[in-house]
Design an enzyme around this catalytic site. Structure first.
Site, PDB file in Angstrom:
ATOM      1  CE  LYS A   1      68.370  57.478  44.198  1.00 52.49           C
ATOM      2  NZ  LYS A   1      67.879  56.543  42.531  1.00 52.49           N
TER       3      LYS A   1
ATOM      4  CG  ASP B   1      64.040  55.857  42.772  1.00 51.07           C
ATOM      5  OD1 ASP B   1      64.255  56.516  41.544  1.00 51.07           O
ATOM      6  OD2 ASP B   1      65.414  56.206  43.359  1.00 51.07           O
TER       7      ASP B   1
END
Ligand code: ATR
Length: 272
Positions: free
Chosen positions: A68, A104
């Site tokens: 990420k 997220d």
């Protein structure tokens, strides 16, 4: 029906075999008759995978552990929020230009706010990777008092400094005031389902305990928290909310969120 106009999507990560992103997105694609298909790729070298996405015209991808943060240097553009967070969990390929986003953040905040207020609460986040960045940023944005705990101290201290919050070594967690505890590490994830990221005795009645791990749905952390009478939040809500945002970015259509949740829960062996 897969044909030469089918759009290809994927999730890129390592490990990846536990991922329910293909189940969630393929059922949503077929529900709205979208001509797309979604795969899971085990990726060790994220830069090579991005080159492959460009070469093959793959339309979009979910980015997961451990890529990420590192994926960002290979993209053409990173959206402002993802830039501030310092992590990307979604990419879209618009005619060869690849842009990164972070959902997220949105997923974690929505899942938390269903069960608790965040403002003014002492929130301890376990981990300092890409997921922790998004969750931590979400907590700060909502007015929570954030503490980062991480196995690797300098990485944890660095994130805490960036988020203008505190760092606490795991060994000092016991004495810390904590209203909300959130695990963003893979500890407890299938197949290591007996693992738990903090000592059982440090989970106290009155805490809200959330796990970003969704496989298994009831991690050992959540199981212990439940036995102590804590409010618990499993990883499915965060996963489905971020998935719905990905779906809407990629297709331009409203996500069938109830169906997506149902398919994920079914795949986890839950009936509703
Ligand atoms: P993601 O992007 O999903 O957050 P990541 O960037 O690889 O994935 O971060 C994983 C986090 O989980 C890190 O904070 C890592 O701790 P380190 O910084 O010490 O590596 C944490 N983590 C992974 N495995 C762990 C374990 N077995 N025990 C404790 N923490 C762990």
């Amino acid at each position: 029906m897969i044909n030469s106009n089918t759009s290809l999507y994927a999730v890129l990560g390592d490990p990846i075999s536990h991922s329910l992103s293909p189940v969630m997105h393929n059922s949503a694609f077929s529900h709205i008759d979208y001509n797309g298909v979604y795969f899971a790729f085990k990726v060790e070298e994220i830069g090579n995978a991005i080159t492959g996405i460009r070469a093959l015209g793959i339309k979009g991808a979910g980015i997961t552990i451990p890529h990420k943060v590192t994926v960002m240097e290979f993209l053409d553009e990173v959206d402002n929020l993802a830039k501030k967070i310092g992590a990307v969990n979604t990419i879209v390929n618009r005619k060869g230009k690849i842009t990164g986003y972070n959902f997220d953040f949105l997923g974690a905040v929505k899942a938390l706010k269903e069960k608790t207020d965040i403002k003014g609460k002492n929130v301890s986040v376990l981990g300092a990777g890409g997921a922790a960045r998004a969750v931590g940023y979400g907590i700060i944005s909502e007015g929570g008092r954030l503490t980062i705990l991480n196995r690797t101290i300098d990485k944890g201290e660095k994130l805490a400094e960036e988020l203008e919050s505190e760092f606490c070594p795991f060994s000092d967690f016991k004495g810390r005031k904590c209203d909300i505890l959130i695990n963003t590490t893979p500890v407890g994830m299938h197949p290591h389902v007996r693992d738990i990221p903090v000592a059982k005795e440090d989970i106290k009645k009155g805490m809200v305990v959330m796990d970003a791990v969704y496989s298994p749905i009831k991690t050992n952390l959540l199981r212990v928290a439940e036995t102590k009478g804590c409010v618990t939040i499993d990883g499915v809500s965060m996963f489905v909310y971020q998935g719905a945002a990905q779906f809407e970015l990629w297709t331009g259509k409203k996500a069938p969120i109830d169906l997506m949740r149902k398919r994920v829960l079914n795949a986890l062996g839950c009936s509703s």
